[in-house]
Design an enzyme around this catalytic site. Sequence first.
Site: not given
Lengths: 341, 525
Positions: A10, A308
């Site tokens: 990300e 994440h």
Amino acid sequence: MIRIDGSQGEGGGQILRTALALSACTGKALLIENIRAKRKKPGLMRQHLSCVHATQRICAAKVEGDAISSQTLRFEPGQIKSGDYHFAVGSAGSAMLVLQTVLPQLLLAEGQSQLVLEGGTHNPMSPTFHYINEVFMPVLAKIGFACSCEIEQWGFYPAGGGRVRVTVNPSIADSLKKLDLCSPGRLTSSSVLAAVAKIPWEIAEDECNTIVNAARFEVTQKKAISVDSPGPGNVAMLRLDFEHCPAMFTGFGELGVSRKKVAASVYREANHFYKSSAAIDPHLADQILLPMALAGGGSFTTMEPTEHTRTNMKVIELFLPVSHEFSQIDAKLWKIQISAA
Amino acid sequence: MKKVVIGFLGTILDRRGKSNRWESWRPSVSVCQHEELLVDRFHLLCSRRDESLASQIKADLEMVSPETKVIVEHLEFKNPWDFEEVFSGLLSYSQQFDFREDEEYLLHITTGTHVTQICMFLLTEAGFFPGMLLQTGPGRHNSPPGSYEIIDLDLSRYDSIARRFAIQTGDDISFLKSGIQTRNVSFNQLIAEVERVTVRSDAPILLAGPTGAGKSRLARQIYELRRQHSKVSGRFVEVNCATLRGDMAMSVLFGHKKGAYTGATESREGLLKAADNGILFLDEIGELGLDEQAMLLRAVEEKLYLPVGSDKEIRSNFQLITGTNRNLKQECRSGRFRQDLLARIKFWEFTLPGLKERPEDIEPNIDYELQLHSQNLGKPVSFSSEARAAYIKFANSFEAHWVANFRDLNSSLARMITLSDGNRIGLADVRIEIERLRREWRNEDEKDSEAHLVGLLKPEQIAELDLFDRLQLNTVLEICKNSANMAEASRKLFAGSLQKKRSTNDSDRLRKYLQRFGISSKEIF
């Protein structure tokens, strides 16, 4: 030297914070490149610099590239020093993110530390004080890490101005446990807390009621409070206390967002999680990876690992001798196994 | 590099009540609410009257940005709308401010009266505030932090503005070349330099170069360009000095008074006066007489001169451009040109290359001329492709001398256009033209080959000579003319044999050679 491409996954500030914490904990020098390369405003922003400088102070690191918009950071940690620290963070950066970055190294330090953190305590896109205090730290305690925190003043975006005290006690390396949190156990209780500052208290009460009514489980405690803070703010938090582990879901009020929407963002997530029968909520899954790796491993069930979480695993494996394995148990349930490599 | 913001407290926009102030955009506070703008120090300027607002803003700034040190400074204006007072107040502030090399300054211009904004702008633009302007805005939602822009008054840093300047410069350069897309690198560099001089300077320009290199056209384009840039308001006056001979020269250039001499029945203004506030182009300046040179020198230096027969000086403010195909330095050495005048007129000196030195420009010039003719004729004129190829091949060959440079090229094109059928120049037209050019240039060579014979020998005699003798005699005579006496000439001519056999009687040998053609040494030396 550990080299990390900051644009992978990300590609946000989380890679930086995890890498900084690990670099300080392991004493391994870090070179992180392409920091936030794909973002609209690439490179280090003020909130990231706050994390860099806080970590630097605690482990006496040599740092290069610590400037606004810098996309390359070189970080050479020194000796971790426990003690009293005071960190003030600008409004947009949460003080809790700074805590998340510096806590691991202080947990490994020899002496006790007292932290005073100033800034946002309940900011969107980051764990709130209540999350740290009621979910994260209790799980840390299960591993064998001893720390506690208390709030002196709430701080909301954009004014900030919150104040939190944290005490970190040294832990005994041999006594750290490998957690096995694969089933949540029975839901013993659940409570909702909605807080407002400088806006009508009724908003908090409405949010509480909406959440209680829409939850697929019984909410046993309900509290709407008006708190003192320099600026206006609103937060609604729903905690689920399972037999083995707590979980928490949060919604933030902001100008132009109705109280219904704030409440909905909370109960929707909570209901999903409740239905999944995972032990650890997605946010905790993210945060607990690092402490578990420090403890040498463990396992837990959670919902589908986010980008994440996957990025965090990769970064951790660069610093620590652990490997991560995840397997899907059913549609909404995953198991993550951390083992010593 | 530390960032330092200097800005006025916004007595209206920064004042947004007590409890709900965070919901509104406040310019001063917003400066420190941007994630990518780290302000190390903020000098907040205000009047003592606004002390309480200032301390509230200071506290808020320090809360949202603990990295920023806020310094409240008092700057009192009796009337913040009074330009003189505000300007001098800010000027003194800037002069006592300790600006440092390792700090970067941003002048926040969103707050304060319009007059303070104007003064901040002026002082920044003039360099008293060595920094950039910071402009903040509430953004679309009128909520913090809004937006900001940093404005650097150094315009050269803006791509699009710089690009516009570049386009303008490019236009000017192209204009000087009459729109001809020349490809020769050194010629293009030369024109780029001429462009800079044209736009920035009114000092005299000397255009050197062979005949037909385009001096006159360039001088006219320089004038047009200066006129477009409003650097000249007068006329463009052009005269070829070779046409100014005798008594008339003075009068034509400097004018005369009625009755100055016989036939001067009317007063005459003169070309210098005609070029007042404009440009005077004197072509073939080397042909100008010494008296006129002296007058011109004064007119260039002091913008003053005396018309013929007048005792009242006249003033004319003209820019002088001169053209020459002679080597003026040599002319100075031989006393035919004034050294001081040369020094004066060649402040800017440009040497235009001949056509042979820039063969890659032949094609663009052909296109340009064709276009010009098309316009004049009102119908398109063009080459057939093979005709074009043949002509260009010839134009670039060693055979093409282009003695008169572009003048030759242009007349050649004009001839082909006139003779061609249906405005399309065919291969046959080109072949005829090439032959014509060959002949023309051969003639010129031949003329050269007998230049020294003419005058000494009668035309019939020259015609009778074998080419072998004609060429030899012509060269011998050329050397004789460049020597002081028979002895010097023979030393040059027989230098080889002189070294070998130490013969001393070479003068006799030369004399005898000349006698063969009926030329006596007296006629030469």
